[in-house]
Motif scaffolding. Structure first.
Motif, short mmCIF file in Angstrom:
data_model
loop_
_atom_site.label_atom_id
_atom_site.label_comp_id
_atom_site.label_asym_id
_atom_site.label_seq_id
_atom_site.Cartn_x
_atom_site.Cartn_y
_atom_site.Cartn_z
N ASP A 54 0.75 -1.40 -0.03
CA ASP A 54 0.17 0.22 -0.08
C ASP A 54 0.98 1.22 0.17
O ASP A 54 1.68 1.73 0.97
CB ASP A 54 -0.65 -0.06 1.40
CG ASP A 54 -2.10 1.30 0.97
OD1 ASP A 54 -2.00 2.27 0.79
OD2 ASP A 54 -3.47 1.03 1.55
N GLU A 55 0.84 1.80 -1.68
CA GLU A 55 1.57 3.45 -1.44
C GLU A 55 1.47 4.17 -0.33
O GLU A 55 1.45 5.43 -0.04
CB GLU A 55 1.14 4.01 -2.33
CG GLU A 55 1.62 2.97 -3.85
CD GLU A 55 3.50 2.94 -3.79
OE1 GLU A 55 4.22 3.89 -2.30
OE2 GLU A 55 3.81 2.02 -4.00
N ASN A 56 -0.23 4.58 0.91
CA ASN A 56 -0.30 5.53 1.72
C ASN A 56 0.40 5.28 3.23
O ASN A 56 0.23 5.63 4.16
CB ASN A 56 -2.18 5.01 1.77
CG ASN A 56 -2.67 5.87 0.76
OD1 ASN A 56 -2.04 6.53 -0.62
ND2 ASN A 56 -3.11 5.02 0.37
N ILE A 57 0.92 3.91 3.26
CA ILE A 57 1.51 2.85 4.42
C ILE A 57 3.40 3.41 4.32
O ILE A 57 3.68 2.94 4.02
CB ILE A 57 0.86 1.41 5.02
CG1 ILE A 57 -0.18 2.12 4.56
CG2 ILE A 57 1.29 1.12 6.03
CD1 ILE A 57 -1.10 0.50 4.90
N ASN A 58 3.46 3.61 5.74
CA ASN A 58 4.93 3.57 5.49
C ASN A 58 4.86 1.82 6.00
O ASN A 58 5.00 1.60 7.57
CB ASN A 58 5.90 4.26 6.71
CG ASN A 58 5.83 5.40 5.66
OD1 ASN A 58 5.39 6.34 6.25
ND2 ASN A 58 6.46 5.38 5.29
N TYR A 106 3.15 -13.64 7.40
CA TYR A 106 3.01 -13.73 5.91
C TYR A 106 1.47 -13.65 6.31
O TYR A 106 0.93 -12.64 5.37
CB TYR A 106 2.79 -15.08 5.27
CG TYR A 106 1.89 -15.66 4.31
CD1 TYR A 106 2.62 -15.75 3.65
CD2 TYR A 106 1.13 -16.23 4.46
CE1 TYR A 106 2.08 -16.01 1.71
CE2 TYR A 106 0.49 -16.37 3.72
CZ TYR A 106 0.15 -16.67 2.24
OH TYR A 106 -0.39 -17.21 1.27
N ASP A 107 0.39 -14.07 7.70
CA ASP A 107 -1.02 -13.42 7.21
C ASP A 107 -0.77 -12.20 8.13
O ASP A 107 -2.07 -11.02 7.88
CB ASP A 107 -1.65 -14.30 9.26
CG ASP A 107 -1.67 -15.63 8.49
OD1 ASP A 107 -1.50 -15.85 7.35
OD2 ASP A 107 -1.55 -16.53 9.16
N PHE A 108 0.00 -11.49 8.42
CA PHE A 108 -0.23 -9.87 8.61
C PHE A 108 -0.32 -9.20 7.68
O PHE A 108 -0.53 -8.04 7.56
CB PHE A 108 0.92 -9.63 9.96
CG PHE A 108 1.73 -7.77 9.94
CD1 PHE A 108 0.27 -7.64 11.09
CD2 PHE A 108 2.29 -7.05 9.78
CE1 PHE A 108 0.13 -6.30 11.61
CE2 PHE A 108 2.78 -5.92 10.24
CZ PHE A 108 1.62 -5.67 10.99
N LEU A 109 0.37 -9.43 7.00
CA LEU A 109 0.78 -8.76 4.84
C LEU A 109 -0.43 -9.28 4.57
O LEU A 109 -1.05 -8.23 4.44
CB LEU A 109 2.15 -8.99 4.84
CG LEU A 109 3.34 -8.68 5.33
CD1 LEU A 109 4.69 -9.31 5.15
CD2 LEU A 109 3.62 -7.34 5.79
N ASP A 110 -0.58 -9.85 4.66
CA ASP A 110 -2.36 -10.70 4.23
C ASP A 110 -1.82 -9.99 1.98
O ASP A 110 -3.16 -9.16 2.04
CB ASP A 110 -3.93 -9.66 4.70
CG ASP A 110 -4.83 -10.07 3.85
OD1 ASP A 110 -5.03 -11.09 3.64
OD2 ASP A 110 -5.66 -9.92 4.36
N LEU A 111 -1.25 -10.09 1.95
CA LEU A 111 -0.80 -10.23 0.40
C LEU A 111 -1.09 -11.61 -0.46
O LEU A 111 0.02 -12.35 0.15
CB LEU A 111 0.64 -9.89 0.22
CG LEU A 111 0.61 -8.02 0.78
CD1 LEU A 111 2.58 -7.82 0.76
CD2 LEU A 111 -0.11 -6.91 -0.48
N ALA A 112 -1.44 -11.33 -0.91
CA ALA A 112 -1.84 -12.54 -2.04
C ALA A 112 0.07 -13.65 -2.62
O ALA A 112 0.44 -14.73 -2.65
CB ALA A 112 -2.56 -12.89 -3.15
N ASP A 113 0.38 -12.50 -3.45
CA ASP A 113 1.48 -12.69 -4.18
C ASP A 113 2.95 -13.22 -3.08
O ASP A 113 4.26 -13.16 -3.86
CB ASP A 113 1.48 -11.92 -5.20
CG ASP A 113 1.32 -10.57 -5.07
OD1 ASP A 113 1.49 -10.33 -3.84
OD2 ASP A 113 1.86 -9.24 -5.62
#
Lengths: 194, 77
Positions: A7-11, A167-174
């Motif tokens: 997400d480009e809005n998050i650091n 992995y779960d924290f990032l919640d990213l499919a790829d």
């Protein structure tokens, strides 16, 4: 390797006390395909043979303290800011992976890295335990920060279970979970305390 | 206060007799079976509170110690 987009809005920040496994978490993220920002301002050495994964030669804290670190430029990427620096994070939107490690191992590793023999080790231990506790409470209480606490010792003893938490924290499919787990390098675990 | 049934596990601490008498009166009718058990309970509570308190406060002295160490490690100018 194709990097995914965060997400480009998050650091995104990897944090923890110095020598608590933050570099290993950066390696794990990079291996999984997450965008990770660092430069070669501090080169790999005996203390971190695979590199420090840092910006500003590790002195990012100074720039956060005087408000000159360009956090906006690093949105959508993971950067490393160790615990004390989190005190100076301005209001924003953050996701932080915070690494903890056995405090005795941290102090052993610090002393080895700085080539010092701490004659007030118990006092130093107390100060870093308090810093760790204070910072964890601080980031948990801030509404603009989402936090995952991980434990370096647990990652090394049970990589699959503990890397899955990231992995779960990032919640990213790829993101590549297998490569993340493979990146955990047990050979680097040299300051073990049993 | 003198209790010494098991010398390996207990030690003797002296407190003023008037205070001991006061405590004896205070514990009458409570679950405490002896002066020692009550004083042990109170001391544990006090020490536990002190430890919790010290864990919470990151003092200026602590901060200076941390900053010194960060400088030694090259994380701070």
């Amino acid at each position: 390797m194709r990097l995914m987009e965060l997400d480009e809005n998050i650091n995104y920040i990897v944090s923890g006390l110095e020598r608590s496994g933050t570099s290993m978490v950066m390696q794990v993220l990079l291996a999984g395909g997450a965008p990770v920002a660092f430069n070669k301002s501090r080169l790999p050495d005996q203390s971190n043979p695979k590199g420090y994964y840092e910006l500003e030669g590790g002195k990012i804290i100074n720039k956060l303290m005087d408000g000159t670190f360009p956090l906006n430029e690093y949105k959508g990427k993971f950067i490393k800011i160790t615990s004390y620096g989190l005190k100076y994070l301005p209001a924003g939107d953050y996701k932080i992976i915070y690494s903890e490690r056995n405090i005795g191992e941290i102090l052993d590793s610090m002393e080895k890295m700085a080539n010092i023999n701490d004659t007030n080790r118990e006092e130093t231990r107390e100060s870093f335990v308090k810093l760790n506790s204070m910072i964890k409470n601080y980031i948990r209480e801030r509404e603009d920060i989402e936090v995952l606490i991980v434990n370096y010792n647990n990652i090394l003893s049970e990589p699959s279970i503990n890397i899955k938490k990231i992995y779960d924290f990032l919640d990213l499919a790829d993101i590549n979970l297998e490569k993340m787990i493979d990146a955990v390098d047990r050979e680097l675990y040299r300051q073990r305390r049993n | 206060m003198a209790e010494g049934k098991d010398e390996k596990k207990y030690t003797t601490i002296s407190i003023p007799t008037p205070l001991a008498e006061k405590i004896k009166k205070r514990i009458e009718g409570t679950g405490f079976t002896s002066l020692s058990s009550y004083v042990t309970y109170v001391l544990r509570e006090v020490i536990s509170g002190m430890e919790e308190e010290s864990e919470e406060v990151f003092s200026k002295e602590d901060e200076e110690k941390v900053k010194d160490r960060l400088r030694a490690l090259g994380y701070l100018d």
